[in-house]
Design an enzyme around this catalytic site. Structure first.
Site, PDB file in Angstrom:
ATOM      1  CG  ASP A  33      -1.973  -1.035   1.180  1.00 58.64           C
ATOM      2  OD1 ASP A  33      -1.965  -1.807   0.195  1.00 58.64           O
ATOM      3  OD2 ASP A  33      -2.798  -1.095   2.111  1.00 58.64           O
ATOM      4  CD  GLU A  35       6.777  -1.268  -2.836  1.00 56.90           C
ATOM      5  OE1 GLU A  35       7.868  -1.471  -3.367  1.00 56.90           O
ATOM      6  OE2 GLU A  35       5.958  -2.176  -2.576  1.00 56.90           O
ATOM      7  CB  SER A  82     -36.565  -6.372 -15.889  1.00 58.05           C
ATOM      8  OG  SER A  82     -37.806  -6.516 -16.510  1.00 58.05           O
ATOM      9  CD  GLU A 114     -23.740 -13.725 -16.603  1.00 56.81           C
ATOM     10  OE1 GLU A 114     -24.294 -12.744 -16.080  1.00 56.81           O
ATOM     11  OE2 GLU A 114     -23.489 -13.790 -17.814  1.00 56.81           O
ATOM     12  CE  LYS A 116     -32.267 -11.242 -10.794  1.00 56.13           C
ATOM     13  NZ  LYS A 116     -32.370 -10.234  -9.766  1.00 56.13           N
ATOM     14  CG  ASP A 118     -30.087  -8.469  -3.780  1.00 55.18           C
ATOM     15  OD1 ASP A 118     -30.708  -7.751  -4.581  1.00 55.18           O
ATOM     16  OD2 ASP A 118     -30.547  -8.838  -2.687  1.00 55.18           O
ATOM     17  CE1 TYR A 230     -26.058  -7.169 -16.283  1.00 51.28           C
ATOM     18  CE2 TYR A 230     -25.331  -7.346 -14.025  1.00 51.28           C
ATOM     19  CZ  TYR A 230     -26.204  -6.848 -14.955  1.00 51.28           C
ATOM     20  OH  TYR A 230     -27.212  -6.019 -14.569  1.00 51.28           O
ATOM     21  CE  LYS A 293     -27.091 -12.531 -18.373  1.00 50.07           C
ATOM     22  NZ  LYS A 293     -25.992 -11.608 -18.104  1.00 50.07           N
ATOM     23  CE  LYS A 317     -36.200 -12.743  -7.378  1.00 48.36           C
ATOM     24  NZ  LYS A 317     -35.644 -11.408  -7.238  1.00 48.36           N
ATOM     25  CB  CYS A 411     -51.486   3.593  25.066  1.00 50.05           C
ATOM     26  SG  CYS A 411     -49.856   4.049  24.457  1.00 50.05           S
ATOM     27  CB  CYS A 414     -49.563   7.414  27.304  1.00 58.97           C
ATOM     28  SG  CYS A 414     -50.930   7.091  26.171  1.00 58.97           S
ATOM     29  CB  CYS A 429     -52.266   5.317  21.491  1.00 55.46           C
ATOM     30  SG  CYS A 429     -52.057   6.599  22.736  1.00 55.46           S
ATOM     31  CB  CYS A 434     -48.988   8.991  23.396  1.00 58.38           C
ATOM     32  SG  CYS A 434     -48.156   7.403  23.471  1.00 58.38           S
TER      33      CYS A 434
END
Ligand code: IVH
Length: 674
Positions: A33, A35, A82, A114, A116, A118, A230, A293, A317, A411, A414, A429, A434
């Site tokens: 990191d 360097e 979609s 592939e 999916k 989220d 993708y 696909k 899904k 409630c 109260c 209520c 309250c």
């Protein structure tokens, strides 16, 4: 000399890009990191000395300093489709059968499968190998431009491999992918928010989508977003399969998902789906299914699309993750509207990345329908939100002697008697004093979608209400009275107090629609608030309007109009509004209905009594004509509209050379210009 510097700049940029690729895409850094930081520093210094040689795609330019004022609309070159969802294996076989029938020769179809991811989908264009424009999916046809925010994602190349660009003639092309956040990074961010007393993000996907729409790229850059690409859209005829395209994307320097696979039969696809349904927790990021696909681009073209989804792809899904646990207790919570809702306290159980100890039970009807009782063993499931729900009761395991759950009569906070309106499943209520309602109302008021007050989260609100600093949300704007007391509270120092006041003051700039939503009028959601603000422009107009006028706005129905009338008729709310006005909140919309060439963008101050109209009417006319009304005169004021008994403002206007007009002149100009 100039050439030498340019050469050095290119060398440094290429080197840094390569190390970014090793670190962020391959996760195999070859230098430390330290360097890496040295290389960046060297580049920054050289660029500072030669600012005319800074290019927008230099690695130093990932994080811009300008705020995005507005996210421009971008029309996608080809719609972002979609996917049709499938929930079982039969639907996958059905998908395969349809594909074979739809293709000449009825032959076997090869599939690319592939994960999916989220997250949030994005479209990115490259011109001459350079990062160009990024846009959200939006409604699939038009998205919003998020170029500056996407640019902060370190695994996304800003400059592509020139040789490969040449080889495949990819001079102008588009890629699509999914932006996401790893679960661990999400947890860390939430941990920090919890410590700061701020509202928690519900899940990595919502946080990702929310982050991409932030105005400040510096904040975006501080949230570790990542991206898998993708999809490649190019007119190059030489490319003939999706899987080859994925390889090409990888070669170009994009981060592609390593689990993608080529399957020669639908049986193999099913196996892949089954495997990942059980292995999903092994991944550092969240997936919600598998995308299948058709691999051949030619076959994809033949199959085409129906409505908004391609025929050649389908999403398998996964079932929502469930866990089994026991209900230890059922508690009743009072929300900001006074609705009293049941919450199940559970024996803690691990589910989808976190330990769960509470679940929502929605309402009494739901409890009765599922016959949920204390002591029951239940299955719980996570929906889109943090709080999971009880899906089903395992009746066989019900302990002997258990009793059906009864709704409370009073409630829980109260003790006021609860009411259950005839046409509703909720119980309420109705005690305006309250404490629980008060906390809920303030929490809503300060929330991100409303006044967005940084530093005023649940924990702070609870404390301030309990200490008596806040008796309504209007008191937020006089919290400074309690400066000493607040700074003495545990966890509060001068710094966090100042941050809080800064957040409160900043909220005064929130537009009228947000203020209207923040008031917490029942049924007035964020969308309705925008429509009301656009239509009425001024709070006074909304207060004056009758139910008929309110309902004339598309999508605004009788329950909203009734609730609005009820809200403003209550004295306690009128007092709150007066306080909020005094604090300087926005009760007028920026948006104009008609634009007058003369009054457009002009600032007015009103003074004295006008002969035929009152102040609110004049204000309304000015706003509708595109002008703005402010309370005090400055050199930026364009007009002083003066009536009888105009006092000191008149002399001030004369001194500052502000144009003074009377009602007649005002009307004349208006009539001429509209
Ligand atoms: S392909 C026509 N591949 O799922 C191609 N989508 O409804 C459509 N997604 O909006 C997209 N991972 O946000 C594709 N490997 C993947 C994906 C993926 C996640 C999302 C994407 C899209 C939604 C499909």
């Amino acid at each position: 000399m100039a050439n030498l510097i340019e050469k050095k700049l290119k060398e440094l940029r290429d080197k840094i890009s390569e190390h970014e690729y090793n670190y962020y895409v391959l996760a195999q850094p070859v230098i430390s990191d330290y360097e890496f930081d040295q290389l960046v520093k060297e580049l920054e210094t050289l660029e500072k000395e030669n600012p005319h040689l800074i290019t927008p795609n230099s690695p130093t330019q990932r994080v811009g300093s300008d705020l995005t004022k507005e996210f421009n609309d971008i029309r996608h070159k080809s719609p972002m489709l979609s996917l049709t969802n499938s929930y079982n294996e039969n639907e996958l076989f059905e998908f395969d059968r349809r594909n074979r029938e739809g293709l000449p020769g009825n032959e076997k179809v090869e599939y690319a499968v592939e994960l999916k991811i989220d997250g949030a989908s994005v479209s990115i264009t490259y011109e001459k190998g350079l990062y160009n424009i990024a846009a959200t999916r939006g409604d699939g046809v038009t998205g919003e431009e998020i170029t500056n925010n996407v640019k902060t994602i370190r695994s996304l190349p800003l400059k592509l491999n020139e040789k490969i660009i040449e080889k495949y003639e990819l001079h102008s092309f588009e890629v699509r992918g999914e932006i996401f956040m790893e679960v661990e990074a999400f947890r860390q961010l939430n941990k920090q928010r919890e410590a700061d007393g701020e509202k928690l993000f519900s899940n990595p996907r919502n946080l990702t989508a929310g982050t991409l729409k932030m105005q400040d790229p510096q904040i975006v850059a501080s949230r570790p977003l990542d991206i898998f690409i993708y999809y490649l859209l190019s007119e190059n005829e030489k490319l003939d399969s999706h899987f080859e395209n994925l390889k090409l994307l990888k070669e170009l320097g994009f981060k592609t998902n390593p689990e993608s696979k080529l399957c020669s039969s639908i049986e193999e696809v099913v196996k892949y789906c089954r495997e990942w349904e059980t292995r999903r927790d092994e991944l550092p990021y969240e997936i919600d299914g598998v995308v299948v696909k058709v691999n051949s681009l030619e076959q994809q073209r033949i199959l085409g699309s129906i409505a908004k989804s391609p025929r050649w792809a389908i999403a398998y899904k996964f079932k929502a993750k469930q866990s089994k646990t026991k209900i230890a207790e059922i508690n009743w919570q009072v929300g900001r509207t006074g609705a009293v809702t049941p919450v199940a306290h559970l024996e803690p159980v691990f589910l989808a990345g976190s330990t769960i100890s509470r679940a929502t039970l929605h309402n009494m009807e739901e409890i009765e329908r599922k016959d949920i009782r204390v002591g029951d063993s239940v299955f719980i499931e996570k929906g889109g939100d943090v709080i999971p729900k009880v899906v089903s009761v395992i009746l066989d395991e019900r302990p002997a002697g258990s009793k059906p759950t009864e709704p409370p009569k009073n409630c829980p906070v109260c003790n006021a008697e609860l009411i259950s309106p005839e046409d509703e499943v909720a119980i309420y209520c109705v005690n305006a004093l309250c404490g629980a309602q008060l906390k809920g109302k303030i929490e809503h008021f300060a929330s991100r979608g409303a006044m967005d007050i940084e530093g005023l989260g649940t924990a702070a609100i609870n404390t301030f209400v309990e200490k008596g600093f806040l008796n309504s949300y209007a008191d937020i704007y006089s919290l400074e009275k309690y400066k000493n007391e607040i700074q003495e509270l545990e966890g509060y120092g001068e710094k966090s107090y100042n941050k809080l006041i800064e957040g409160i003051n900043k909220s005064k700039e929130r537009p009228f629609a947000k203020v209207l939503f923040a008031l917490g009028i029942r049924f007035v959601g964020a969308g309705a608030a925008v429509k009301l603000a656009d239509h009425f422009l001024l709070l006074e107009n909304l207060i004056k309007a009758d139910e008929e006028e309110i309902e004339s706005i598309p999508d605004i129905g009788p329950s909203i109009s009734k609730s609005i009338k009820e809200f403003f008729s209550k004295e306690e709310n009128q007092i709150i509004i007066t306080k909020l006005k005094a604090a300087g909140l926005n009760f007028q919309a920026e948006k104009k209905v008609k634009t007058s060439s003369v009054f457009d963008g002009k600032t007015f101050v009103l003074t004295g009594t006008l002969p035929s109209m009152n102040r609110e009417e004049a204000k309304d006319k000015i706003i509708r004509a595109g002008g703005k009304v402010v309370s005090s005169i400055s050199k930026n004021t364009n007009y002083l509209l003066a009536g009888e008994k105009a006092g000191s403002k008149l002399t001030q206007a004369e001194k500052l050379d502000v144009k003074i007009i009377d009602e007649d002149e005002f009307k004349k100009i208006l009539a001429e210009s509209l």
